[in-house]
Design an enzyme around this catalytic site. Structure first.
Site, PDB file in Angstrom:
ATOM      1  CB  SER A   1      -0.950   0.017   1.291  1.00 38.51           C
ATOM      2  OG  SER A   1      -0.136  -0.099   2.276  1.00 38.51           O
TER       3      SER A   1
ATOM      4  NE  ARG B   1      -3.272  -3.003   0.577  1.00 41.47           N
ATOM      5  CZ  ARG B   1      -3.430  -3.123   1.969  1.00 41.47           C
ATOM      6  NH1 ARG B   1      -4.402  -2.649   2.344  1.00 41.47           N
ATOM      7  NH2 ARG B   1      -2.497  -3.653   2.604  1.00 41.47           N
TER       8      ARG B   1
ATOM      9  N   PRO C   1       0.868 -14.962  15.828  1.00 37.48           N
ATOM     10  CG  PRO C   1      -0.269 -16.760  16.748  1.00 37.48           C
ATOM     11  CD  PRO C   1       0.855 -16.491  16.259  1.00 37.48           C
TER      12      PRO C   1
ATOM     13  CB  SER D   1       1.938   5.837  15.397  1.00 35.01           C
ATOM     14  OG  SER D   1       1.131   4.720  14.550  1.00 35.01           O
TER      15      SER D   1
ATOM     16  CG  ASP E   1       4.261  -5.082   9.250  1.00 37.74           C
ATOM     17  OD1 ASP E   1       3.787  -6.199   9.368  1.00 37.74           O
ATOM     18  OD2 ASP E   1       3.790  -4.102   8.821  1.00 37.74           O
TER      19      ASP E   1
END
Length: 307
Positions: free
Chosen positions: A14, A92, A186, A250, A256
């Site tokens: 993105s 996107r 996860p 943030s 990541d």
């Protein structure tokens, strides 16, 4: 095709646009500050994180239209080694806005445009040609792609003895676990769904993770606990690391950054205890910066010293 010891794959990248505004009022024009643009998407962020730690990786990603061209320019400025898979449909865009009044962050994510059949085949062929140690598959899938697409990629990579690290969620993650991979990350809610329960408490995490390992779904399960830290579980070891307390600006890219820190540490042959410490430090450091900037290396080093 010989690439870096670490390769990241971002099928649905993105162009991330972030800004500040003051006061969210319905049906009124909201005046925003000049936007900041960043290259976004799971694998791309992992490659950026690795670079911040002084490591190198090859970043494979799709790119289409003018938004894709801007994405490529931003990645080039990061000095990342990249391999671009061009697509007919546009890349996107995502939008992140921070309200100065409420100190609240709003994140707007859009779906990725459909990939054509020949574009899907190009991705699979690229994986068949790979010669690397680690393949990081990270992020969401584009509209129209089957939930088994990551599973197919993992099967191809495993056949070449590549250690596959997957950071995704939902049905694509469930399908990948049928094949079995090297590492998954996860959160505690996702882990609960993977083993078929409504929720898990912290003392139950290790047992749940080992259930996946015993089923050969993954060799390493790292469970993200958000602000509380993370747990790394293997067949023989369990390591819990509490996240340092910092002023959070943030959460974009924190997961990541965590993956980037861990795969870099793995590539440096660090112990599993060190791997999870680097991951938590990088993920926490990312929350100290606004927008989509990930972390600063000096913050990571400082946090490691405090942990």
């Amino acid at each position: 095709m010989k690439m870096k010891p670490i390769v990241t794959l971002t099928i649905n990248p993105s162009l991330d646009k972030s800004t500040h505004f003051t006061g969210l009022i319905a049906e009124q024009k909201i005046r925003c500050n000049k936007p900041r643009y960043d290259a976004g998407g799971g694998g791309i962020n992992v490659s950026k994180a690795i670079a911040k730690l002084g490591g190198t990786s090859t970043c494979i990603f799709t790119s289409g239209g003018s938004s894709g061209e801007m994405l490529e320019e931003l990645i080039a400025k990061e000095n990342l080694e990249s391999n671009v898979l061009r697509t007919k449909n546009w890349t996107r865009e995502n939008f992140i806005a921070f309200d100065n009044t409420s100190q609240s962050q709003y994140r707007f994510g859009f779906p990725g445009n459909e990939l054509l059949e020949d574009e899907k085949n190009t991705i699979l062929q690229k994986i068949k040609d790979l010669k690397t140690d680690f393949l990081v598959i990270s992020g969401s899938l584009n509209e129209g792609l089957p939930s088994s697409f990551y599973q197919e990629i993992a099967q191809i990579a495993k056949a070449s003895n590549i250690k596959v690290i997957v950071d995704t969620s939902g049905e694509p993650l469930k399908k990948v676990l049928e094949t079995g991979v090297y590492l998954i990350k996860p959160n505690i809610g996702e882990l609960a769904k993977l083993i078929g329960v409504d929720r898990l408490e912290l003392p139950e995490v290790e047992k749940a993770a080992k259930q996946l390992i015993e089923n050969k779904s993954a060799e390493i399960v790292v469970v993200s606990l958000g602000a509380d830290g993370a747990v790394l579980v293997t067949q023989d070891e369990t390591h819990f690391v509490q996240a340092p307390k910092v002023e959070k600006k943030s959460t974009v890219g924190a997961g990541d950054s965590m993956v980037g820190g861990m795969v870099w540490a793995l590539s440096q042959n660090k112990t599993f205890e060190e791997v999870i410490r680097w991951g938590v430090a990088c993920g926490t450091a990312a929350t100290m910066n606004e927008g989509t900037q990930l972390f600063k290396a000096e913050d990571v080093i400082q946090l490691l010293g405090e942990m």
